[in-house]
Design a protein around this motif. Structure first.
Motif, PDB file in Angstrom:
ATOM      1  N   CYS B   5      -4.157  22.643  -8.530  1.00 56.19           N
ATOM      2  CA  CYS B   5      -4.878  21.785  -7.780  1.00 56.19           C
ATOM      3  C   CYS B   5      -4.445  20.419  -8.253  1.00 56.19           C
ATOM      4  O   CYS B   5      -4.892  19.275  -7.703  1.00 56.19           O
ATOM      5  CB  CYS B   5      -6.354  21.691  -7.983  1.00 56.19           C
ATOM      6  SG  CYS B   5      -7.002  23.372  -7.363  1.00 56.19           S
ATOM      7  N   PRO B   8      -3.093  17.892  -4.755  1.00 51.37           N
ATOM      8  CA  PRO B   8      -3.745  18.425  -3.446  1.00 51.37           C
ATOM      9  C   PRO B   8      -2.732  18.073  -2.189  1.00 51.37           C
ATOM     10  O   PRO B   8      -2.627  19.005  -1.349  1.00 51.37           O
ATOM     11  CB  PRO B   8      -4.866  17.624  -3.486  1.00 51.37           C
ATOM     12  CG  PRO B   8      -5.389  17.043  -4.491  1.00 51.37           C
ATOM     13  CD  PRO B   8      -4.153  16.654  -5.188  1.00 51.37           C
ATOM     14  N   ARG B  15      -4.603  27.883  -0.530  1.00 50.22           N
ATOM     15  CA  ARG B  15      -4.692  27.126  -1.809  1.00 50.22           C
ATOM     16  C   ARG B  15      -5.457  25.824  -1.638  1.00 50.22           C
ATOM     17  O   ARG B  15      -6.125  25.424  -2.533  1.00 50.22           O
ATOM     18  CB  ARG B  15      -3.082  27.025  -2.324  1.00 50.22           C
ATOM     19  CG  ARG B  15      -2.680  28.228  -2.899  1.00 50.22           C
ATOM     20  CD  ARG B  15      -1.381  27.856  -3.748  1.00 50.22           C
ATOM     21  NE  ARG B  15      -1.304  29.079  -4.713  1.00 50.22           N
ATOM     22  CZ  ARG B  15      -0.692  28.648  -5.842  1.00 50.22           C
ATOM     23  NH1 ARG B  15       0.021  27.482  -5.868  1.00 50.22           N
ATOM     24  NH2 ARG B  15      -0.466  29.597  -6.736  1.00 50.22           N
ATOM     25  N   TRP B  16      -5.022  25.260  -0.790  1.00 44.50           N
ATOM     26  CA  TRP B  16      -5.644  23.937  -0.383  1.00 44.50           C
ATOM     27  C   TRP B  16      -7.220  23.883  -0.187  1.00 44.50           C
ATOM     28  O   TRP B  16      -7.847  23.270  -0.887  1.00 44.50           O
ATOM     29  CB  TRP B  16      -5.023  23.260   0.926  1.00 44.50           C
ATOM     30  CG  TRP B  16      -5.439  21.793   1.210  1.00 44.50           C
ATOM     31  CD1 TRP B  16      -4.956  20.712   0.704  1.00 44.50           C
ATOM     32  CD2 TRP B  16      -6.896  21.430   1.861  1.00 44.50           C
ATOM     33  NE1 TRP B  16      -5.844  19.617   1.167  1.00 44.50           N
ATOM     34  CE2 TRP B  16      -6.895  20.100   1.932  1.00 44.50           C
ATOM     35  CE3 TRP B  16      -7.804  22.237   2.602  1.00 44.50           C
ATOM     36  CZ2 TRP B  16      -7.766  19.535   2.541  1.00 44.50           C
ATOM     37  CZ3 TRP B  16      -8.783  21.593   3.198  1.00 44.50           C
ATOM     38  CH2 TRP B  16      -8.955  20.182   2.952  1.00 44.50           C
ATOM     39  N   CYS B  19      -8.679  24.837  -3.525  1.00 47.50           N
ATOM     40  CA  CYS B  19      -9.024  23.528  -4.571  1.00 47.50           C
ATOM     41  C   CYS B  19     -10.136  22.354  -3.867  1.00 47.50           C
ATOM     42  O   CYS B  19     -10.859  22.078  -4.683  1.00 47.50           O
ATOM     43  CB  CYS B  19      -7.631  22.854  -4.468  1.00 47.50           C
ATOM     44  SG  CYS B  19      -6.233  23.670  -5.314  1.00 47.50           S
ATOM     45  N   ASN B  23     -13.664  21.097  -6.059  1.00 48.24           N
ATOM     46  CA  ASN B  23     -13.569  19.773  -6.521  1.00 48.24           C
ATOM     47  C   ASN B  23     -14.922  19.340  -6.764  1.00 48.24           C
ATOM     48  O   ASN B  23     -15.910  19.792  -6.575  1.00 48.24           O
ATOM     49  CB  ASN B  23     -12.747  18.921  -5.459  1.00 48.24           C
ATOM     50  CG  ASN B  23     -13.578  18.501  -4.321  1.00 48.24           C
ATOM     51  OD1 ASN B  23     -14.604  18.997  -4.267  1.00 48.24           O
ATOM     52  ND2 ASN B  23     -12.917  17.841  -3.311  1.00 48.24           N
ATOM     53  N   TYR B 241      -8.460  14.994  -0.476  1.00 46.51           N
ATOM     54  CA  TYR B 241      -8.517  15.947   0.403  1.00 46.51           C
ATOM     55  C   TYR B 241      -8.946  15.419   1.543  1.00 46.51           C
ATOM     56  O   TYR B 241     -10.220  15.755   2.294  1.00 46.51           O
ATOM     57  CB  TYR B 241      -9.497  16.964  -0.015  1.00 46.51           C
ATOM     58  CG  TYR B 241      -9.167  17.436  -1.384  1.00 46.51           C
ATOM     59  CD1 TYR B 241      -8.336  18.796  -1.042  1.00 46.51           C
ATOM     60  CD2 TYR B 241      -9.793  17.188  -2.491  1.00 46.51           C
ATOM     61  CE1 TYR B 241      -8.082  19.276  -2.591  1.00 46.51           C
ATOM     62  CE2 TYR B 241      -9.508  17.856  -3.560  1.00 46.51           C
ATOM     63  CZ  TYR B 241      -8.595  18.757  -3.852  1.00 46.51           C
ATOM     64  OH  TYR B 241      -8.342  19.341  -5.012  1.00 46.51           O
TER      65      TYR B 241
END
Lengths: 241, 298
Positions: B5, B8, B15-16, B19, B23, B241
């Motif tokens: 992570c 990002p 995967r994104w 993470c 967060n 993000y």
């Protein structure tokens, strides 16, 4: 009730050991890049950086608190925190209730953004703005219909979903939004509002005001403040002379 | 959270998302569910206690006590919640600080009230401004509990007052015939029997209380609705993000949470009703008696 008493008693015990004064910094946490809650859940932004630097220079211990914009002034006057550092423009109306330090951010332009080509000043335009801001007051006077929202983000959302024709806000807040959304663009003329952004303080806190003014002056003098402004708002941002 | 992570912007897909959902802000969002559940767990019994005292006071034979009980229920029920939350909590907080100020700072000569300001000496502040933020949050949370308990206690008082009057008069007369004093009859006959009449009203209150928690944010306590709005709002690339307006997903999540929670509550309340009805002189009690296998009554 019991919990309350326990919490209060424990709070008293926990704090009696700490002698140093703590200045509680109140901010909104919903107005990037001025202040926002970052992805780690902490208060971040231009004002966080400026505030921390001011506290270091004034040798104060600072604690950050986030508070709803609507009740940010009442909570200052009733003593829940000691400063407002939340992109709050210095205006005569606010100055009657609280005091401001010298500005740490010069008077900046406010701008209209919309998803269509329109005239935000016309009588049949519906313009969104955050409540209790100088922008909301300006829209109310401009003749357009004002649509108020509790947070700036909701005002932007209102334009995107067609509830409002345009949003009126600080240009620095709108720039990243317009840049990243191909549907949105600036419309009408920019408007200069307010006397810059200062730290809001209780009127009785003259000592703290002097301390912060001194720290702000020193940051202006050695150029750190201007560096931070360009770092957060880009090369074109207005800086101090 | 996960090792991959750290950057990002280089991630995509699952995967994104993994993470993103783990967060810092999301962890605070998840823990706010605990805050809300904790608030409910403490407030509900406390409000019931307030309600019981209010109801008992309202039917007292001592006049001042009766007036106090009636005034409490009438006043609190008549004031809108939001006014109560904005006004009463600040008044309560200032009352505590004022009392501490009188006790801790006898030599203080500056006026406490200066226009809109309320300035007690630093020692009297609750919590002290040097206290860690966690104490400030705990204090606000406690204020929230007390306020919720007072507001919902007033409604519960009215429900319980009605329930006490619904217990068949013959039951109380029989108690008197057995030689019980008024107090004994209240404790042994009235209170055990009133719950079945109170339960429908109390279950309504519980459902309303579950949904009233967004009022918490007025007191500076960050609840689930605050975080859903905060995290769901569109995020520019100033954030790690960035995403468009996703509030609909977050609020849909809350919708599911509330629906599941109220469903569980309904099941539990239905079981409780069945339990309390056993042996009662009500239609449900009678139904249970007939359905039970023959034999000596339990």
């Amino acid at each position: 009730m019991k919990t309350l008493l326990l919490a209060a008693a424990a709070a008293t015990l926990a704090t009696s050991a700490m002698a140093q004064d703590v200045v509680r910094m109140g901010t909104e946490g919903a107005y990037p890049p001025y202040n926002f809650i970052n992805d780690d859940g902490e208060i971040d932004g231009f004002e966080r950086e400026v505030g921390d630097e001011l506290c270091t220079r004034a040798e104060l211990t600072c604690e950050w608190v986030s508070n709803d914009w609507d009740s940010i002034i009442p909570n200052l006057t009733s003593g829940n925190y000691d400063t407002i550092i939340a992109g709050m423009s210095i205006t005569a109306e606010r100055d009657e209730v609280i005091d401001f330090t010298d500005p740490y951010f010069p008077p900046a332009a406010s701008a209209y953004a919309s998803t269509m080509d329109m005239d935000p000043m016309s009588a049949d335009a519906v313009v969104a703005a955050q409540t209790n801001t100088i922008q909301a007051a300006h829209v109310a006077e401009s003749g357009a219909t004002l649509l108020e929202f509790a947070t700036p983000d909701e005002a932007v959302a209102a334009v995107r979903n067609g509830e409002a024709d345009a949003i009126f806000a600080d240009k620095d807040f709108l720039v990243p939004i317009v840049d990243e959304d191909s549907d949105m663009s600036f419309v009408g003329e920019d408007v200069a509002l307010g006397d810059g952004i200062g730290i809001g303080l209780r009127e009785s806190d003259d000592e703290l005001e002097a301390t912060f003014n001194e720290a702000i002056a020193s940051m202006k003098e050695d150029g750190t403040l201007n560096t931070m402004i360009t770092e957060w708002f880009g090369e074109d941002a207005i800086t101090f002379e | 959270m996960f090792e991959y992570c750290s950057d990002p912007s280089a991630l995509d897909g699952a995967r994104w998302l993994s993470c993103y959902l783990t967060n810092g802000v999301h962890l605070r969002f998840y823990s706010s569910f605990g805050t809300v559940l904790l608030l409910l767990a403490i407030t509900a019994p406390l409000a019931l206690a307030f309600g019981f005292l209010g109801a008992a006071a309202s039917r007292s034979s001592v006049a001042p006590l009766r007036w106090a009980g009636k005034t409490y229920t009438a006043m609190v029920r008549g004031v809108p919640d939001i006014v109560f939350f904005l006004f009463f909590v600040i008044a309560l907080d200032q009352a505590f600080e004022w009392m501490r100020h009188q006790a801790l700072c006898p030599g203080w000569d500056a006026p406490i009230r200066q226009g809109a300001e309320f300035n007690v000496c630093p020692e009297a502040k609750l919590p002290r401004s040097s206290a860690p933020q966690a104490w400030h949050e705990a204090y606000n949370f406690s204020l929230a509990i007390v306020t919720f308990a007072i507001v919902f206690g007033a409604f519960a008082a009215n429900v319980l007052y009605g329930a006490m009057r619904a217990v068949p008069r013959a039951q109380m007369e029989t108690a008197a015939a057995y030689g019980m004093t008024e107090r004994q009859a209240f404790r042994r006959i009235l209170v055990p029997q009133m719950w079945v009449y109170a339960l429908p009203g109390l279950s309504n209150l519980w459902m309303i209380l579950i949904k009233a928690t967004p009022l918490l944010f007025l007191l500076g306590v960050e609840d689930i609705v605050y975080w859903a709005r905060e995290i769901g709002g569109s995020k520019t690339s100033a954030f790690s993000y960035p995403h468009p307006d996703w509030r609909i997903w977050y609020f849909s999540g809350l919708l599911v949470f509330y629906l599941i929670f109220t469903k569980i509550s309904e099941i539990v309340l239905a079981q409780l009703t069945a339990r309390l009805s056993a042996g009662q002189a009500t239609a449900e009690g009678e139904r249970l008696r007939r359905a039970a296998p023959a034999g000596p009554a339990a």
